[in-house]
Design a protein around this motif. Structure first.
Motif, PDB file in Angstrom:
ATOM      1  N   GLY A   1      40.331  16.780  11.335  1.00  0.00           N
ATOM      2  CA  GLY A   1      40.911  15.503  10.928  1.00  0.00           C
ATOM      3  C   GLY A   1      42.289  15.686  10.314  1.00  0.00           C
ATOM      4  N   GLY A   2      42.726  14.675   9.573  1.00  0.00           N
ATOM      5  CA  GLY A   2      44.038  14.751   8.938  1.00  0.00           C
ATOM      6  C   GLY A   2      45.190  14.555   9.884  1.00  0.00           C
ATOM      7  N   ASP A   3      44.949  13.875  11.017  1.00  0.00           N
ATOM      8  CA  ASP A   3      46.038  13.626  11.964  1.00  0.00           C
ATOM      9  C   ASP A   3      47.020  12.608  11.382  1.00  0.00           C
ATOM     10  OD1 ASP A   3      44.837  15.348  13.717  1.00  0.00           O
ATOM     11  OD2 ASP A   3      43.981  13.783  14.986  1.00  0.00           O
ATOM     12  N   THR A   4      48.284  12.759  11.739  1.00  0.00           N
ATOM     13  CA  THR A   4      49.331  11.856  11.259  1.00  0.00           C
ATOM     14  C   THR A   4      49.318  10.568  12.073  1.00  0.00           C
ATOM     15  OG1 THR A   4      50.730  13.656  10.478  1.00  0.00           O
ATOM     16  CG2 THR A   4      51.827  11.577  10.977  1.00  0.00           C
ATOM     17  N   LEU A   5      49.512   9.471  11.396  1.00  0.00           N
ATOM     18  CA  LEU A   5      49.499   8.140  12.002  1.00  0.00           C
ATOM     19  C   LEU A   5      50.823   7.451  11.679  1.00  0.00           C
ATOM     20  CD1 LEU A   5      48.009   5.654  13.244  1.00  0.00           C
ATOM     21  CD2 LEU A   5      47.030   5.260  10.981  1.00  0.00           C
ATOM     22  N   LEU A   6      51.537   6.999  12.698  1.00  0.00           N
ATOM     23  CA  LEU A   6      52.809   6.300  12.500  1.00  0.00           C
ATOM     24  C   LEU A   6      52.798   4.956  13.221  1.00  0.00           C
ATOM     25  CD1 LEU A   6      55.598   9.025  13.002  1.00  0.00           C
ATOM     26  CD2 LEU A   6      54.602   8.210  10.864  1.00  0.00           C
TER      27      LEU A   6
ATOM     28  N   ALA B   1      49.519  -7.517   8.100  1.00  0.00           N
ATOM     29  CA  ALA B   1      48.635  -6.353   8.032  1.00  0.00           C
ATOM     30  C   ALA B   1      47.836  -6.206   9.325  1.00  0.00           C
ATOM     31  CB  ALA B   1      47.699  -6.478   6.835  1.00  0.00           C
ATOM     32  N   GLU B   2      47.390  -7.325   9.869  1.00  0.00           N
ATOM     33  CA  GLU B   2      46.645  -7.270  11.130  1.00  0.00           C
ATOM     34  C   GLU B   2      47.510  -6.719  12.253  1.00  0.00           C
ATOM     35  OE1 GLU B   2      45.371 -11.283  11.595  1.00  0.00           O
ATOM     36  OE2 GLU B   2      43.632 -11.073  10.256  1.00  0.00           O
ATOM     37  N   VAL B   3      48.762  -7.133  12.293  1.00  0.00           N
ATOM     38  CA  VAL B   3      49.675  -6.621  13.322  1.00  0.00           C
ATOM     39  C   VAL B   3      49.886  -5.120  13.145  1.00  0.00           C
ATOM     40  CG1 VAL B   3      52.024  -6.727  14.232  1.00  0.00           C
ATOM     41  CG2 VAL B   3      50.831  -8.847  13.635  1.00  0.00           C
ATOM     42  N   LEU B   4      50.095  -4.700  11.905  1.00  0.00           N
ATOM     43  CA  LEU B   4      50.338  -3.282  11.631  1.00  0.00           C
ATOM     44  C   LEU B   4      49.141  -2.404  11.989  1.00  0.00           C
ATOM     45  CD1 LEU B   4      52.180  -3.569   8.207  1.00  0.00           C
ATOM     46  CD2 LEU B   4      53.149  -2.627  10.299  1.00  0.00           C
ATOM     47  N   HIS B   5      47.947  -2.966  11.966  1.00  0.00           N
ATOM     48  CA  HIS B   5      46.749  -2.176  12.216  1.00  0.00           C
ATOM     49  C   HIS B   5      46.269  -2.255  13.664  1.00  0.00           C
ATOM     50  CE1 HIS B   5      46.058  -2.594   7.656  1.00  0.00           C
ATOM     51  NE2 HIS B   5      46.424  -1.360   7.914  1.00  0.00           N
ATOM     52  N   ARG B   6      47.030  -2.877  14.535  1.00  0.00           N
ATOM     53  CA  ARG B   6      46.628  -2.935  15.934  1.00  0.00           C
ATOM     54  C   ARG B   6      46.710  -1.542  16.565  1.00  0.00           C
ATOM     55  NH1 ARG B   6      49.756  -8.515  17.855  1.00  0.00           N
ATOM     56  NH2 ARG B   6      48.481  -9.940  16.574  1.00  0.00           N
ATOM     57  N   PRO B   7      45.665  -1.105  17.247  1.00  0.00           N
ATOM     58  CA  PRO B   7      45.639   0.242  17.825  1.00  0.00           C
ATOM     59  C   PRO B   7      46.790   0.515  18.787  1.00  0.00           C
ATOM     60  CG  PRO B   7      43.438  -0.711  17.827  1.00  0.00           C
ATOM     61  CD  PRO B   7      44.378  -1.808  17.420  1.00  0.00           C
ATOM     62  N   GLU B   8      47.246  -0.518  19.512  1.00  0.00           N
ATOM     63  CA  GLU B   8      48.319  -0.287  20.490  1.00  0.00           C
ATOM     64  C   GLU B   8      49.655   0.058  19.841  1.00  0.00           C
ATOM     65  OE1 GLU B   8      47.812  -4.882  20.234  1.00  0.00           O
ATOM     66  OE2 GLU B   8      46.570  -3.070  20.114  1.00  0.00           O
ATOM     67  N   GLY B   9      49.739  -0.156  18.540  1.00  0.00           N
ATOM     68  CA  GLY B   9      50.981   0.189  17.851  1.00  0.00           C
ATOM     69  C   GLY B   9      50.929   1.530  17.149  1.00  0.00           C
ATOM     70  N   GLU B  10      49.764   2.179  17.124  1.00  0.00           N
ATOM     71  CA  GLU B  10      49.563   3.385  16.326  1.00  0.00           C
ATOM     72  C   GLU B  10      49.831   4.660  17.132  1.00  0.00           C
ATOM     73  OE1 GLU B  10      46.076   1.663  13.347  1.00  0.00           O
ATOM     74  OE2 GLU B  10      45.523   2.882  15.100  1.00  0.00           O
ATOM     75  N   LEU B  11      50.813   5.403  16.708  1.00  0.00           N
ATOM     76  CA  LEU B  11      51.088   6.716  17.278  1.00  0.00           C
ATOM     77  C   LEU B  11      50.365   7.760  16.428  1.00  0.00           C
ATOM     78  CD1 LEU B  11      52.647   8.658  19.168  1.00  0.00           C
ATOM     79  CD2 LEU B  11      54.542   8.559  17.530  1.00  0.00           C
TER      80      LEU B  11
ATOM     81  N   ARG C   1      60.904   1.902   7.584  1.00  0.00           N
ATOM     82  CA  ARG C   1      60.646   1.491   8.964  1.00  0.00           C
ATOM     83  C   ARG C   1      59.395   2.147   9.534  1.00  0.00           C
ATOM     84  NH1 ARG C   1      64.181   2.202  14.614  1.00  0.00           N
ATOM     85  NH2 ARG C   1      62.464   1.451  15.913  1.00  0.00           N
ATOM     86  N   ALA C   2      59.374   3.483   9.586  1.00  0.00           N
ATOM     87  CA  ALA C   2      58.244   4.212  10.167  1.00  0.00           C
ATOM     88  C   ALA C   2      57.131   4.330   9.134  1.00  0.00           C
ATOM     89  CB  ALA C   2      58.686   5.583  10.647  1.00  0.00           C
TER      90      ALA C   2
END
Length: 385
Positions: A225-230, A313-323, A339-340
């Protein structure tokens, strides 16, 4: 090149040749603006270019006495009263055109991104960056366009994050020190020092000013675990603007308090979740659920603000936006903090180690570094930057 000039009242109008910027057209320059931009040795220090006069030294009844085109198409202006002479080259005037189109063209390009950026995310090689100015500039340019970048192949030595930070800019010392260790500890003062997953956020919105850039350098990464999420906060803000324009508008206008308290610090700042410039362009996102304090706003604003906050917050948590990617030892992720937005998945410290070191750098340091490199590269090639 300049085709002709015309003085009308307090303005100088330049008509460009067809080969000039934007294939011709004209540009208007107010007299006071031109006079204040005189580059002659009487007005500017020859070494540093700083003004040698105060604005109050200029006549209140300033006027263009005469304006002529020299043989090389430079504009030569004689000012009244006093007879001071200023000369402006066509290239300088084109670079400083005040038209809306020219001003839009001078804005740094912003490339919005989502999860789809994948393997095309901005990457630099530290060994190349320290030996090749062009490689470093290429990394900084793509960093500024995307708001983040990943540096690989840096030393896996404690303190390396300071070397990278001070090479790219100037490390800011905070109550966490010049650098801080990100690993699981007993009695943590911050959730970052635990193994729990963290939702995407901007760091330290309780500071004024908020740190411009955050660096996280990986020393150890064997724990599951501990993967980075942007997440691209600018992209999320634009999605909010399209889907809920009233919510977007409210979050750009109504500030909220952020706060952090520990034994040796009590930090508080007040700012909007989304910042825009004079043209309405998104220039900052400050989002941190853990540090949000309280909304000091008229009661009638509270319910609409929280609805807008929830929607963002809902927009920020959408899976399609998560790198999502994994930092390996020697990797350093560099993030534009407003920004990031970054977070991480949970990790298990009983099955391995995860040790990052972080530092903050002011944004203007990286912007300065890019301009210096661009100037040096241009000088080496014998061209003007």
């Amino acid at each position: 090149m300049i085709r002709s000039i015309d003085v009308a009242g307090s303005n100088l109008t330049i008509a460009w040749e067809k080969s000039a910027p934007e294939n011709g057209g004209s540009a208007v320059f107010p007299a006071i603006w031109l006079r204040d931009n005189c580059r002659c040795p009487e007005c500017r220090h020859a070494g540093n270019g700083q003004r040698l006069y105060e604005i109050t030294d200029l006549p209140e009844d300033l006027a263009i006495g005469a304006a002529v085109l020299s043989d090389d198409k430079a504009v030569r202006i004689t000012w009244q009263p006093g007879g001071h002479v200023s000369t402006f080259t066509p290239a300088w005037l084109a670079d400083h055109d005040l038209s809306a189109e020219a001003r839009r063209g001078r804005k740094r390009p912003v490339k919005l991104w989502s999860k789809a950026i994948g393997t095309e995310m901005p990457i630099g090689d530290w060994r190349q960056m320290v030996s090749d100015p062009a490689a470093e500039l290429a990394f900084l340019d793509t960093f500024h366009a995307h708001g983040f970048g990943l540096i690989r192949n840096s030393p896996t030595v404690p303190g390396t994050v300071l070397q990278i930070g001070n090479h790219l800019g100037f490390v800011r010392v905070t109550n966490y020190g010049a650098l801080f260790d990100v690993k699981s500890v007993a009695n943590p003062t911050n959730l970052a020092y635990t193994p729990v997953g963290l939702g995407v956020h901007s760091d330290n919105p309780y500071r004024d000013p908020t740190p411009g850039v955050q660096l996280l350098h990986c020393l150890e990464s064997t724990a599951p675990g501990g993967d980075t999420l942007l997440v691209d906060g600018f992209n999320a803000a634009e999605i909010l603007r399209r889907e809920a324009p009233d919510a977007f508008d409210l979050l750009t206008r109504v500030p909220v308090n952020f706060r952090f308290r520990s034994n040796d610090a009590d930090l508080m700042a007040r700012q909007t979740l989304i910042s825009v410039d004079e043209g309405g362009n998104v220039v900052g996102v400050h989002f941190n659920n853990r540090s949000l304090d309280w909304l000091d706003a008229p009661a009638a604003m509270v319910v609409p603000w929280f609805a807008a906050y929830r929607k963002f917050a809902e927009v920020l948590h959408r899976p399609e936006g998560e790198l999502i990617f994994r930092l390996e030892p020697g990797d350093c992720v560099v993030m534009q903090n407003d920004r990031a937005l970054h977070g991480r998945t949970a990790f298990d410290p009983s099955k391995g180690s995860r040790h990052l070191q972080g530092a903050y750098v002011d944004k203007d340091g990286l912007e300065s570094r890019a301009r210096v490199l661009r100037r040096q590269i241009a000088e080496d090639k014998g061209v003007a930057a």
